[in-house]
Enzyme design. Structure first.
Site, PDB file in Angstrom:
ATOM      1  N   GLY A  13      24.689  38.568  48.911  1.00  0.00           N
ATOM      2  CA  GLY A  13      25.597  39.550  49.563  1.00  0.00           C
ATOM      3  C   GLY A  13      26.902  38.834  50.368  1.00  0.00           C
ATOM      4  O   GLY A  13      27.261  39.422  51.338  1.00  0.00           O
ATOM      5  N   ASN A  15      29.684  38.045  49.476  1.00  0.00           N
ATOM      6  CA  ASN A  15      31.117  38.733  48.940  1.00  0.00           C
ATOM      7  C   ASN A  15      30.905  40.039  49.683  1.00  0.00           C
ATOM      8  O   ASN A  15      32.070  40.390  49.829  1.00  0.00           O
ATOM      9  CB  ASN A  15      31.089  38.970  47.413  1.00  0.00           C
ATOM     10  CG  ASN A  15      31.555  37.672  46.985  1.00  0.00           C
ATOM     11  OD1 ASN A  15      32.565  37.124  47.181  1.00  0.00           O
ATOM     12  ND2 ASN A  15      30.647  36.886  46.654  1.00  0.00           N
ATOM     13  N   HIS A 110      33.692  38.307  39.027  1.00  0.00           N
ATOM     14  CA  HIS A 110      33.051  37.145  38.469  1.00  0.00           C
ATOM     15  C   HIS A 110      33.644  35.803  38.693  1.00  0.00           C
ATOM     16  O   HIS A 110      34.585  35.611  38.714  1.00  0.00           O
ATOM     17  CB  HIS A 110      33.224  37.527  37.015  1.00  0.00           C
ATOM     18  CG  HIS A 110      32.366  36.606  35.874  1.00  0.00           C
ATOM     19  ND1 HIS A 110      31.118  36.460  35.971  1.00  0.00           N
ATOM     20  CD2 HIS A 110      32.816  35.839  34.930  1.00  0.00           C
ATOM     21  CE1 HIS A 110      30.585  35.519  34.971  1.00  0.00           C
ATOM     22  NE2 HIS A 110      31.875  35.169  34.548  1.00  0.00           N
ATOM     23  N   ASP A 151      31.219  41.188  32.103  1.00  0.00           N
ATOM     24  CA  ASP A 151      32.333  40.321  32.546  1.00  0.00           C
ATOM     25  C   ASP A 151      33.753  40.514  31.956  1.00  0.00           C
ATOM     26  O   ASP A 151      34.595  39.646  31.669  1.00  0.00           O
ATOM     27  CB  ASP A 151      32.159  38.743  32.880  1.00  0.00           C
ATOM     28  CG  ASP A 151      30.743  38.901  33.738  1.00  0.00           C
ATOM     29  OD1 ASP A 151      30.774  39.598  34.763  1.00  0.00           O
ATOM     30  OD2 ASP A 151      29.893  38.349  33.696  1.00  0.00           O
TER      31      ASP A 151
HETATM   32  C1  GAR Z   1      29.105  35.982  43.215  1.00  0.00           C
HETATM   33  O1  GAR Z   1      29.656  34.432  42.933  1.00  0.00           O
HETATM   34  C2  GAR Z   1      29.445  36.714  42.015  1.00  0.00           C
HETATM   35  O2  GAR Z   1      30.633  36.383  41.579  1.00  0.00           O
HETATM   36  C3  GAR Z   1      28.327  36.544  41.265  1.00  0.00           C
HETATM   37  O3  GAR Z   1      27.147  36.454  41.749  1.00  0.00           O
HETATM   38  C4  GAR Z   1      27.405  35.789  43.007  1.00  0.00           C
HETATM   39  C5  GAR Z   1      26.923  36.681  44.033  1.00  0.00           C
HETATM   40  O4  GAR Z   1      26.966  35.881  45.309  1.00  0.00           O
HETATM   41  N1  GAR Z   1      28.354  37.643  40.052  1.00  0.00           N
HETATM   42  C6  GAR Z   1      28.223  37.187  38.748  1.00  0.00           C
HETATM   43  O5  GAR Z   1      27.959  36.189  38.196  1.00  0.00           O
HETATM   44  C7  GAR Z   1      28.287  38.283  37.913  1.00  0.00           C
HETATM   45  N2  GAR Z   1      28.603  38.170  36.515  1.00  0.00           N
HETATM   46  P1  GAR Z   1      26.756  36.801  46.749  1.00  0.00           P
HETATM   47  O6  GAR Z   1      25.439  37.549  46.694  1.00  0.00           O
HETATM   48  O7  GAR Z   1      26.565  35.789  47.721  1.00  0.00           O
HETATM   49  O8  GAR Z   1      27.841  37.637  47.067  1.00  0.00           O
END
Ligand code: GAR
Length: 206
Positions: A13, A15, A110, A151
């Protein structure tokens, strides 16, 4: 009308945290009204709690189809009346049972450029291509999720992230995540501003 965002997150989490921080300090004129996870253990729940935002787990039951799960998920999300649903590290492919409930409202982040490295481990795959064939950049994108393609969808914002010759996977990941945190906030602020223009707050005497 204040833009209402529900964030779907499966894990760490970071982001989500970027959105919570930006909403708190005014860089994002929108409210994170709820966090929903498919994982009861997700650290995203703690981040939500620390910001006073409700969070809930909607976990898939063993005898449930993907469509049944997505219908249930959609009902849980709809209860918060979001204008946008942001997939920030949401690691399940959503079916139309969810998506058709939120037309033009589901936004995905993504860690790759449009058309590149769809699916999981995108940064790892970009790093491997750097080592094998000299790829010198990857990137990050924010896009609409119109259907079940992974994506893919109209791009709202994207940014290139350089790969340095001596990058380890760890240093590249750090650079990509930093770019994500900035781009996601910018993209959601752009959508929130457009939403505000289209739905101005009523004047007190109206
Ligand atoms: C992020 O890098 C996001 O872009 C990716 O998962 C990670 C989550 O990080 N999503 C994907 O790969 C979707 N295809 P977070 O939980 O620290 O936000």
């Amino acid at each position: 009308m204040t833009t209402r965002i529900v964030v779907l997150a499966s894990g760490n989490g970071s982001n989500l945290q970027a959105l919570l921080d930006a909403s708190a300090d005014g860089r994002l004129n929108a409210r994170i009204v709820a966090v929903v996870s498919n994982n009861a253990e997700a650290f995203a729940h703690s981040r939500a709690a620390n910001s006073g935002v409700p969070s809930l787990s909607v976990t898939k039951l063993p005898d449930e189809t993907r469509e049944q799960y997505d219908t249930r998920l959609g009902e849980a999300v709809a209860a918060f009346q979001p204008h946008f649903v942001v997939l920030a590290g949401w690691m399940r492919i959503l079916t139309m049972s969810f998506l058709s409930a939120f037309p033009n409202q589901v936004i995905n982040l993504h860690p790759a450029l449009p058309g590149e490295f769809p699916g999981t481990h995108a940064i790892e795959r970009a790093h491997a291509e750097h080592q094998q064939s000299g790829l010198t950049r990857t990137g990050v994108m924010v896009h609409y999720v119109p259907d079940e393609r992974v994506d893919e969808g109209d791009v709202i914002a994207s940014v290139e992230v350089p790969i340095a010759p001596l990058d380890s996977l760890k240093t590249l990941e750090a650079r990509v995540h930093a770019a994500e945190h900035t781009l996601l906030v910018q993209a959601m602020q752009q959508l929130a501003q457009a939403h505000d223009r289209n739905h101005p707050a009523p004047k007190p005497n109206q």
